[in-house]
Design an enzyme around this catalytic site. Structure first.
Site, PDB file in Angstrom:
ATOM      1  N   GLU A 119       0.843  -1.207   0.000  1.00 36.48           N
ATOM      2  CA  GLU A 119       0.000   0.000   0.000  1.00 36.48           C
ATOM      3  C   GLU A 119       0.871   1.248   0.000  1.00 36.48           C
ATOM      4  O   GLU A 119       1.664   1.457   0.915  1.00 36.48           O
ATOM      5  CB  GLU A 119      -0.937   0.014   1.214  1.00 36.48           C
ATOM      6  CG  GLU A 119      -1.850   1.217   1.249  1.00 36.48           C
ATOM      7  CD  GLU A 119      -2.623   1.416  -0.047  1.00 36.48           C
ATOM      8  OE1 GLU A 119      -2.418   2.463  -0.691  1.00 36.48           O
ATOM      9  OE2 GLU A 119      -3.423   0.527  -0.421  1.00 36.48           O
ATOM     10  N   VAL A 122      -2.880   4.871   2.027  1.00 31.80           N
ATOM     11  CA  VAL A 122      -3.338   4.447   3.341  1.00 31.80           C
ATOM     12  C   VAL A 122      -4.176   3.192   3.191  1.00 31.80           C
ATOM     13  O   VAL A 122      -4.873   3.002   2.195  1.00 31.80           O
ATOM     14  CB  VAL A 122      -4.170   5.547   4.050  1.00 31.80           C
ATOM     15  CG1 VAL A 122      -3.273   6.688   4.484  1.00 31.80           C
ATOM     16  CG2 VAL A 122      -5.289   6.055   3.144  1.00 31.80           C
ATOM     17  N   GLY A 124      -7.108   0.704   3.310  1.00 29.79           N
ATOM     18  CA  GLY A 124      -8.544   0.940   3.183  1.00 29.79           C
ATOM     19  C   GLY A 124      -8.954   1.505   1.850  1.00 29.79           C
ATOM     20  O   GLY A 124     -10.105   1.386   1.440  1.00 29.79           O
ATOM     21  N   THR A 126      -9.986   3.845  -1.372  1.00 33.74           N
ATOM     22  CA  THR A 126     -11.037   4.845  -1.565  1.00 33.74           C
ATOM     23  C   THR A 126     -12.232   4.578  -0.668  1.00 33.74           C
ATOM     24  O   THR A 126     -12.747   5.487  -0.003  1.00 33.74           O
ATOM     25  CB  THR A 126     -11.490   4.855  -3.034  1.00 33.74           C
ATOM     26  OG1 THR A 126     -10.433   5.340  -3.852  1.00 33.74           O
ATOM     27  CG2 THR A 126     -12.707   5.755  -3.225  1.00 33.74           C
ATOM     28  N   TYR A 267     -25.367   7.664  -9.099  1.00 39.08           N
ATOM     29  CA  TYR A 267     -25.428   7.307  -7.690  1.00 39.08           C
ATOM     30  C   TYR A 267     -24.644   8.267  -6.806  1.00 39.08           C
ATOM     31  O   TYR A 267     -25.102   8.644  -5.732  1.00 39.08           O
ATOM     32  CB  TYR A 267     -24.924   5.877  -7.516  1.00 39.08           C
ATOM     33  CG  TYR A 267     -25.739   4.897  -8.311  1.00 39.08           C
ATOM     34  CD1 TYR A 267     -26.834   4.278  -7.748  1.00 39.08           C
ATOM     35  CD2 TYR A 267     -25.429   4.622  -9.644  1.00 39.08           C
ATOM     36  CE1 TYR A 267     -27.613   3.403  -8.484  1.00 39.08           C
ATOM     37  CE2 TYR A 267     -26.200   3.757 -10.383  1.00 39.08           C
ATOM     38  CZ  TYR A 267     -27.290   3.140  -9.801  1.00 39.08           C
ATOM     39  OH  TYR A 267     -28.070   2.285 -10.539  1.00 39.08           O
ATOM     40  N   GLU A 271     -26.698  10.607  -4.032  1.00 40.96           N
ATOM     41  CA  GLU A 271     -26.445  10.528  -2.602  1.00 40.96           C
ATOM     42  C   GLU A 271     -26.025  11.880  -2.036  1.00 40.96           C
ATOM     43  O   GLU A 271     -26.469  12.285  -0.953  1.00 40.96           O
ATOM     44  CB  GLU A 271     -25.385   9.464  -2.315  1.00 40.96           C
ATOM     45  CG  GLU A 271     -25.897   8.049  -2.537  1.00 40.96           C
ATOM     46  CD  GLU A 271     -24.945   6.982  -2.062  1.00 40.96           C
ATOM     47  OE1 GLU A 271     -25.318   5.804  -2.092  1.00 40.96           O
ATOM     48  OE2 GLU A 271     -23.813   7.315  -1.649  1.00 40.96           O
ATOM     49  N   LEU A 413     -17.418  -1.655  -8.010  1.00 42.08           N
ATOM     50  CA  LEU A 413     -18.016  -1.681  -6.685  1.00 42.08           C
ATOM     51  C   LEU A 413     -17.011  -2.295  -5.723  1.00 42.08           C
ATOM     52  O   LEU A 413     -16.337  -3.267  -6.064  1.00 42.08           O
ATOM     53  CB  LEU A 413     -19.290  -2.530  -6.661  1.00 42.08           C
ATOM     54  CG  LEU A 413     -20.508  -2.026  -7.432  1.00 42.08           C
ATOM     55  CD1 LEU A 413     -21.551  -3.121  -7.519  1.00 42.08           C
ATOM     56  CD2 LEU A 413     -21.082  -0.814  -6.742  1.00 42.08           C
ATOM     57  N   HIS A 542     -43.009 -12.486  10.284  1.00 42.87           N
ATOM     58  CA  HIS A 542     -44.052 -11.466  10.171  1.00 42.87           C
ATOM     59  C   HIS A 542     -44.178 -10.726  11.498  1.00 42.87           C
ATOM     60  O   HIS A 542     -44.138 -11.344  12.559  1.00 42.87           O
ATOM     61  CB  HIS A 542     -45.397 -12.126   9.834  1.00 42.87           C
ATOM     62  CG  HIS A 542     -46.543 -11.159   9.819  1.00 42.87           C
ATOM     63  ND1 HIS A 542     -46.761 -10.306   8.765  1.00 42.87           N
ATOM     64  CD2 HIS A 542     -47.528 -10.897  10.737  1.00 42.87           C
ATOM     65  CE1 HIS A 542     -47.838  -9.569   9.023  1.00 42.87           C
ATOM     66  NE2 HIS A 542     -48.308  -9.907  10.222  1.00 42.87           N
TER      67      HIS A 542
END
Length: 572
Positions: A119, A122, A124, A126, A267, A271, A413, A542
């Site tokens: 890496e 950092v 994690g 994006t 999207y 958002e 994704l 239910h």
């Protein structure tokens, strides 16, 4: 909200691009859908599958000369493969420690592979730092603000609440703190399970060889590239990070402008419009196509526009390109020059307080040393086959090299990247596996939410015409669901697209309360090949929102002559 999706289907019914409001030669497939989403392993949330005994076990301190490392000192022996011990530093090296690389690394260690992850930024990627994790924190705030501001909704529930307000810095801190926590948990999970984290920019130096930083070289039997993507900014748009921003800047919430233009109504744009309008901003969408939300199933998109756009302080310009955007300066506002998308004639110039560029994602593949292995990107993406194996300039497979996630463009994704990484590890450990991308769900975390899996109705009908089968559609409303009515959230629709001749699910689309959670019953059914005639027999508690899917499957009309395997009854 953070991890663009670009879904390619095998038939010509390609999904149209959904968040662009600009004129440019894009480094994307010709018709992608752009989504941003997240799929973290449970370990990133602070849970580890490592046993207490393995956590306390000591491990030998392996050294790779000259590299900076975060050693996995709490884990086991990080795999016992003889290939790593005899001829390579590692069985597997993963370049990129985002959600895709994280998922692949953890699965590799579980399978006994000696694994390292590289890496240069950092841990994690994006998703955790500039995407789906902090965006969900902002959306959690916008959802609660909407509830507190909706006097009619509260009155129907018998509630009385005084005027709601917010502290901008407090909201921003919530998003930043969440990202920090998840990043720490993700790092600790890899250390605990025995993944070596090598810090520095990674590049392929040659076959089975990776350069880390300036002068460190490590070898591995297999290499996975998982370098992700960055915000795509079209030509003519000047980003200053203050008044003209990308999603990276917007997630810091350094300001809440009175009026903000959002370029792209996919999207990402949707958002952020949810966040900004809940916090008091007026929003103007700029969309290149003739309709808003073009990536959605048309029926769902029409309903979503009626609920998410029309009643809110949102206006829009469709069928236009933003050819030039200039930041605010010397007391002058942000200016946006628009032209007609078809005729290229000038339309008008908008003056706003800020502009958010929500025009999708571009793969981060520069500087990876691909020329060393004769690999040429295609519009920035690394070409791969259905098993994520990298393809070189001659059309041949590059041995021992794979690419997952946004960098290959198959489906942008975060959770798709993780699934691709797990699929690759399955292949490396002796099990052939091909991921069905049509079974991977996606969601937009607006209020209410939108989710989908598989094909839209137009795509399904085009596929049916090409392959010669019939398509049927079933629908159910949230207004018929007891739990939704109890929450006074009856606005919503679930739509099933299927083959009545054999009960195959082609697509499911949901708009309504907790749609992002409900979609997984459908996505898992597609992944497992479960037919509607079997799902009709499933039992749902239910009263729950899950009964929306129950009613949806029960309303489908599968031909009576179609058989279905039935398991033998079990006495309990």
């Amino acid at each position: 909200m953070q991890a663009s999706l670009s879904l390619s289907v095998s038939n010509p019914a390609a999904i149209p691009r959904s968040d662009h409001g600009f004129e440019s030669s894009l480094p994307f497939p010709s018709k992608p859908v752009n989504l941003r989403f997240c799929g973290l392993r449970k370990e990133a949330l602070g849970f580890s599958s490592t046993s207490s005994s393995s956590l306390s076990a000591s491990r030998s301190n392996r050294n790779v000369a000259g590299s900076k490392k975060v050693w996995a000192s709490l884990g086991g022996d990080n795999g016992s493969s003889s290939s790593a011990a005899k001829s390579f530093d590692y069985d597997l090296i993963i370049i990129g420690a985002g959600v895709g690389g994280h998922g692949a690394a953890l699965h590799a260690v579980e399978k006994g592979l000696k694994t390292a992850i590289v890496e240069g930024d950092v841990v994690g990627g994006t998703c955790v730092n500039r995407g789906c994790v902090p965006s969900k924190a902002l959306l959690a705030v916008s959802g609660r603000m909407r509830e507190l501001q909706n006097e009619h909704h509260l009155k129907a529930l018998g509630l009385q609440v005084s005027a709601a307000g917010y502290d901008r810095q407090g909201v921003a801190d919530h998003a930043n703190n969440l990202a920090t926590k998840i990043r720490s948990n993700l790092t600790n999970s890899m250390k605990a399970l025995g993944v070596d984290i090598l810090t520095g920019f990674g590049a392929v130096l040659g076959p089975q060889k990776v350069k880390v930083g300036k002068d460190t070289v490590v070898t591995a039997k297999d290499i996975i590239i998982a370098t992700g993507s960055v915000p795509f900014v079209p030509k003519g748009i000047e980003v200053d990070g203050k008044t003209v921003i990308t999603s990276d800047h917007a997630l810091k919430l350094e300001s809440v402008p009175d009026w903000i233009a959002i370029v792209g109504s996919g999207y990402i744009g949707l958002e952020f419009s949810d966040v900004y309008t809940a916090l008091g901003s007026e929003v103007t969408f700029v969309e290149a196509l003739d309709q808003l939300m073009p990536g959605f199933d048309p029926e769902i998109g029409k309903l979503a526009q009626r609920v998410l756009i029309n009643p809110r302080k949102i206006d829009y310009h469709t069928g236009v390109f933003a050819t030039k955007i200039t930041p605010a300066k010397d007391g002058k506002p942000v200016t946006i020059e628009l032209i007609d998308a078809k005729t290229k004639e000038p339309k008008e110039t908008l003056e706003v307080d800020a502009a958010l560029i929500a025009t999708g994602r571009a793969p981060f593949t520069n500087g990876l040393g691909l020329e060393n292995i004769n690999v040429a990107t295609q519009r920035g993406f690394i070409p791969v086959d259905e098993r994520m194996r990298v393809i070189d300039s001659n059309g041949d497979r590059v041995p021992h090299l794979f690419c997952i996630g946004d960098a290959n463009g198959k489906m942008m994704l975060a959770h798709a990247a993780s699934a691709q990484g797990i699929s690759v590890v399955e292949q490396l450990t002796g099990r052939d596996h091909v991921l069905n991308h049509l079974s991977i769900p996606a969601a937009c975390f607006t209020h209410p939410e939108i989710s989908m899996v598989g094909l839209t109705e137009p795509q399904a009908r085009e596929k049916a015409e090409l392959e010669g089968f019939e398509v049927a559609v079933a629908k159910t409303s949230f207004k018929a669901n007891t739990k939704a009515l109890a929450e006074n959230e009856g606005e919503g629709l679930a739509k099933l697209i299927y083959r009545p001749d054999n009960g195959e699910i082609l697509g499911v689309h949901i708009f309504g309360l907790h749609a992002a959670d409900l979609i997984h019953e459908a996505s898992n059914a597609i992944a497992l090949g479960t037919r509607i005639q079997d799902l009709k027999l499933a039992v749902h508690a239910h009263p729950t929102l899950s009964e929306v899917l129950d009613e949806l499957f029960k309303s489908a009309k599968v031909n009576a002559h179609v058989g279905s395997p039935v398991a033998e009854p079990v006495a309990v």
